[in-house]
Design a protein around this motif. Structure first.
Motif, PDB file in Angstrom:
ATOM      1  N   SER A  67      43.404  31.365  73.788  1.00  0.00           N
ATOM      2  CA  SER A  67      42.927  30.709  72.572  1.00  0.00           C
ATOM      3  C   SER A  67      44.057  30.528  71.581  1.00  0.00           C
ATOM      4  CB  SER A  67      41.843  31.555  71.892  1.00  0.00           C
ATOM      5  OG  SER A  67      40.749  31.750  72.732  1.00  0.00           O
ATOM      6  N   ARG A  68      43.862  29.593  70.695  1.00  0.00           N
ATOM      7  CA  ARG A  68      44.758  29.385  69.560  1.00  0.00           C
ATOM      8  C   ARG A  68      43.997  28.585  68.517  1.00  0.00           C
ATOM      9  NH1 ARG A  68      44.164  27.418  74.029  1.00  0.00           N
ATOM     10  NH2 ARG A  68      46.220  27.887  74.857  1.00  0.00           N
ATOM     11  N   VAL A  69      44.545  28.566  67.292  1.00  0.00           N
ATOM     12  CA  VAL A  69      43.877  27.862  66.190  1.00  0.00           C
ATOM     13  C   VAL A  69      44.452  26.456  66.059  1.00  0.00           C
ATOM     14  CG1 VAL A  69      43.490  27.864  63.691  1.00  0.00           C
ATOM     15  CG2 VAL A  69      43.415  30.004  64.975  1.00  0.00           C
ATOM     16  N   LEU A  70      43.570  25.486  65.853  1.00  0.00           N
ATOM     17  CA  LEU A  70      43.971  24.086  65.642  1.00  0.00           C
ATOM     18  C   LEU A  70      43.170  23.504  64.495  1.00  0.00           C
ATOM     19  CD1 LEU A  70      43.832  22.796  69.329  1.00  0.00           C
ATOM     20  CD2 LEU A  70      45.873  23.456  68.053  1.00  0.00           C
ATOM     21  N   LEU A  71      43.706  22.460  63.886  1.00  0.00           N
ATOM     22  CA  LEU A  71      42.961  21.757  62.846  1.00  0.00           C
ATOM     23  C   LEU A  71      42.139  20.633  63.463  1.00  0.00           C
ATOM     24  CD1 LEU A  71      45.599  21.411  59.993  1.00  0.00           C
ATOM     25  CD2 LEU A  71      43.794  23.137  60.244  1.00  0.00           C
ATOM     26  N   VAL A  72      40.918  20.487  62.999  1.00  0.00           N
ATOM     27  CA  VAL A  72      40.089  19.361  63.426  1.00  0.00           C
ATOM     28  C   VAL A  72      40.477  18.154  62.589  1.00  0.00           C
ATOM     29  CG1 VAL A  72      37.746  18.468  63.561  1.00  0.00           C
ATOM     30  CG2 VAL A  72      38.194  20.845  64.083  1.00  0.00           C
ATOM     31  N   PHE A  82      41.398  16.684  67.834  1.00  0.00           N
ATOM     32  CA  PHE A  82      42.534  17.518  67.429  1.00  0.00           C
ATOM     33  C   PHE A  82      43.789  16.927  68.038  1.00  0.00           C
ATOM     34  CE2 PHE A  82      41.191  19.325  71.486  1.00  0.00           C
ATOM     35  CZ  PHE A  82      42.379  19.556  72.149  1.00  0.00           C
ATOM     36  N   ALA A  83      44.947  17.325  67.530  1.00  0.00           N
ATOM     37  CA  ALA A  83      46.216  16.764  68.021  1.00  0.00           C
ATOM     38  C   ALA A  83      47.185  17.885  68.346  1.00  0.00           C
ATOM     39  CB  ALA A  83      46.825  15.830  66.974  1.00  0.00           C
ATOM     40  N   THR A  84      47.923  17.674  69.434  1.00  0.00           N
ATOM     41  CA  THR A  84      48.879  18.697  69.891  1.00  0.00           C
ATOM     42  C   THR A  84      49.768  18.066  70.967  1.00  0.00           C
ATOM     43  OG1 THR A  84      48.960  21.073  70.417  1.00  0.00           O
ATOM     44  CG2 THR A  84      47.582  19.696  71.844  1.00  0.00           C
ATOM     45  N   PRO A  85      50.915  18.667  71.290  1.00  0.00           N
ATOM     46  CA  PRO A  85      51.726  18.123  72.384  1.00  0.00           C
ATOM     47  C   PRO A  85      51.029  18.300  73.744  1.00  0.00           C
ATOM     48  CG  PRO A  85      53.062  19.542  70.960  1.00  0.00           C
ATOM     49  CD  PRO A  85      51.622  19.757  70.576  1.00  0.00           C
ATOM     50  N   ALA A  86      51.055  17.237  74.554  1.00  0.00           N
ATOM     51  CA  ALA A  86      50.420  17.301  75.886  1.00  0.00           C
ATOM     52  C   ALA A  86      51.128  18.297  76.791  1.00  0.00           C
ATOM     53  CB  ALA A  86      50.410  15.906  76.517  1.00  0.00           C
ATOM     54  N   ASP A  87      52.398  18.581  76.498  1.00  0.00           N
ATOM     55  CA  ASP A  87      53.130  19.522  77.359  1.00  0.00           C
ATOM     56  C   ASP A  87      53.121  20.945  76.798  1.00  0.00           C
ATOM     57  OD1 ASP A  87      54.689  18.807  75.221  1.00  0.00           O
ATOM     58  OD2 ASP A  87      56.541  18.543  76.366  1.00  0.00           O
ATOM     59  N   SER A  88      52.247  21.197  75.816  1.00  0.00           N
ATOM     60  CA  SER A  88      52.041  22.574  75.352  1.00  0.00           C
ATOM     61  C   SER A  88      51.197  23.319  76.387  1.00  0.00           C
ATOM     62  CB  SER A  88      51.322  22.579  74.000  1.00  0.00           C
ATOM     63  OG  SER A  88      50.026  21.998  74.128  1.00  0.00           O
ATOM     64  N   ARG A  89      51.070  24.620  76.215  1.00  0.00           N
ATOM     65  CA  ARG A  89      50.230  25.402  77.145  1.00  0.00           C
ATOM     66  C   ARG A  89      48.814  24.839  77.195  1.00  0.00           C
ATOM     67  NH1 ARG A  89      49.450  31.969  77.185  1.00  0.00           N
ATOM     68  NH2 ARG A  89      47.680  32.044  78.604  1.00  0.00           N
ATOM     69  N   LYS A  90      48.229  24.611  76.006  1.00  0.00           N
ATOM     70  CA  LYS A  90      46.852  24.102  75.973  1.00  0.00           C
ATOM     71  C   LYS A  90      46.760  22.717  76.596  1.00  0.00           C
ATOM     72  CE  LYS A  90      47.458  24.061  71.321  1.00  0.00           C
ATOM     73  NZ  LYS A  90      48.907  23.711  71.372  1.00  0.00           N
ATOM     74  N   GLY A  91      47.793  21.869  76.330  1.00  0.00           N
ATOM     75  CA  GLY A  91      47.785  20.511  76.881  1.00  0.00           C
ATOM     76  C   GLY A  91      47.852  20.522  78.397  1.00  0.00           C
TER      77      GLY A  91
HETATM   78  C1  LIG Z   1      45.559  27.191  60.648  1.00  0.00           C
HETATM   79  C2  LIG Z   1      46.355  26.725  61.846  1.00  0.00           C
HETATM   80  C3  LIG Z   1      46.341  25.381  62.186  1.00  0.00           C
HETATM   81  C4  LIG Z   1      47.048  24.919  63.307  1.00  0.00           C
HETATM   82  N1  LIG Z   1      46.938  23.604  63.640  1.00  0.00           N
HETATM   83  C5  LIG Z   1      47.570  23.153  64.754  1.00  0.00           C
HETATM   84  C6  LIG Z   1      47.366  21.804  65.185  1.00  0.00           C
HETATM   85  O1  LIG Z   1      46.601  21.030  64.590  1.00  0.00           O
HETATM   86  N2  LIG Z   1      48.036  21.398  66.318  1.00  0.00           N
HETATM   87  C7  LIG Z   1      48.867  22.236  67.016  1.00  0.00           C
HETATM   88  O2  LIG Z   1      49.439  21.795  68.007  1.00  0.00           O
HETATM   89  N3  LIG Z   1      49.042  23.521  66.649  1.00  0.00           N
HETATM   90  C8  LIG Z   1      48.408  24.013  65.534  1.00  0.00           C
HETATM   91  N4  LIG Z   1      48.566  25.330  65.164  1.00  0.00           N
HETATM   92  C9  LIG Z   1      49.429  26.194  66.009  1.00  0.00           C
HETATM   93  C10 LIG Z   1      48.622  26.641  67.260  1.00  0.00           C
HETATM   94  O3  LIG Z   1      47.713  27.680  66.879  1.00  0.00           O
HETATM   95  C11 LIG Z   1      49.487  27.149  68.430  1.00  0.00           C
HETATM   96  O4  LIG Z   1      50.282  28.246  68.002  1.00  0.00           O
HETATM   97  C12 LIG Z   1      50.425  26.097  69.029  1.00  0.00           C
HETATM   98  O5  LIG Z   1      49.776  24.828  69.078  1.00  0.00           O
HETATM   99  C13 LIG Z   1      50.861  26.512  70.446  1.00  0.00           C
HETATM  100  O6  LIG Z   1      49.718  26.654  71.245  1.00  0.00           O
HETATM  101  P1  LIG Z   1      49.769  26.820  72.852  1.00  0.00           P
HETATM  102  O7  LIG Z   1      51.094  27.406  73.202  1.00  0.00           O
HETATM  103  O8  LIG Z   1      48.625  27.735  73.166  1.00  0.00           O
HETATM  104  O9  LIG Z   1      49.572  25.453  73.449  1.00  0.00           O
HETATM  105  C14 LIG Z   1      47.845  25.829  64.059  1.00  0.00           C
HETATM  106  C15 LIG Z   1      47.865  27.184  63.704  1.00  0.00           C
HETATM  107  C16 LIG Z   1      47.120  27.623  62.624  1.00  0.00           C
HETATM  108  C17 LIG Z   1      47.121  29.105  62.299  1.00  0.00           C
END
Ligand SMILES: Cc1cc2nc3c(=O)[nH]c(=O)nc-3n(C[C@H](O)[C@H](O)[C@H](O)COP(=O)(O)O)c2cc1C
Length: 221
Positions: A67-72, A82-91
């Motif tokens: 798990s990890r925190v993301l913004l909606v 939500f948005a994040t890199p596709a090559d991240s762990r979650k991606g």
């Molecule tokens: C409040 C908060 C908001 C976050 N928002 C995002 C986000 O919108 N996108 C993102 O990629 N990571 C966000 N992060 C960081 C992720 O929690 C996470 O550390 C990062 O994306 C790496 O995740 P992964 O290695 O599990 O893929 C946020 C962290 C916090 C605490």
């Protein structure tokens, strides 16, 4: 005073200032998804910091969750974005297994929501539009995502400064930056009650068999 960790943890008040959440199952609409946005805004009004932050759980190749925190970024009738890199762990985990669970908890409002569904990356134009709305620091920081370990924090600070000079105006959208949509198949609303008889309402729909109608039921606390 009990100084053990157990004692300290057990002495922390729980639901001490839970507001009257005004939760009435009868007021909930047929479609639960937009209600998540309403609850985010209600939590914001109740003073909850980052009420649009959710924890997102994905599943790795051997079935191990993380798990990890993301913004909606947006919510419409059928999706949370939500948005994040596709090559991240979650991606990478979503690419191999789209099943996800998202979770919100708003202590200031005494509420939580569970979402279960599938996540999918959207087309490049949507991801670029999301990127363009980010602040400059966030756009530069999106270029700091790299596989593998970081040797020293000074390295990432130097790289940030290099990117800042390299892109004095427009910051290009990294190829991996991706806007994702979660299509929920289950949404559960939970609201604390001062008498500890908490409220739970679960919505489910079976999209696998082509059904799009939501079915609702109350759950025991
Ligand atoms: C409040 C908060 C908001 C976050 N928002 C995002 C986000 O919108 N996108 C993102 O990629 N990571 C966000 N992060 C960081 C992720 O929690 C996470 O550390 C990062 O994306 C790496 O995740 P992964 O290695 O599990 O893929 C946020 C962290 C916090 C605490």
């Amino acid at each position: 005073m009990n100084e053990t960790m157990r004692g300290r943890l057990r002495s922390i008040p729980v639901f001490a200032n839970v507001p009257d959440a005004g939760f009435s199952e009868k007021d909930l609409p047929d479609n639960p998804v937009p209600v998540i946005g309403d609850w985010i805004l209600a939590a914001h009004a109740a003073g909850q910091p980052e009420p649009h932050a959710m924890s997102l759980c994905t599943v790795g190749p051997s079935g191990v969750p993380s798990s990890r925190v993301l913004l909606v970024k947006d919510i419409d009738d059928d999706h949370l974005y939500f948005a994040t890199p596709a090559d991240s762990r979650k991606g990478r985990e979503i690419a191999a297994n789209p099943h996800v669970s998202a979770h919100f908890y708003w202590p200031a409002a005494g509420r939580q929501v569970r979402v279960v569904g599938k996540a999918a990356g959207l087309e490049r134009a949507a991801s670029q539009a999301d990127f363009a709305e980010r602040g400059r620091g966030s756009r530069l920081a999106a270029h700091l995502h790299r596989p593998g370990p970081l040797g020293d924090r000074a390295d990432v600070l130097a790289e940030f400064a290099r990117l800042d000079s390299l892109h004095p105006e427009e910051v290009p959208c990294p190829p991996s930056w991706t806007l994702y949509a979660i299509t929920p198949t289950e949404v559960e609303f939970w609201a604390a009650s001062a008498d500890r008889v908490h409220h739970r309402v679960q919505y489910r729909r079976d999209t696998a068999t082509g059904g799009s109608a939501w079915h609702r039921r109350l759950l025991w606390p």
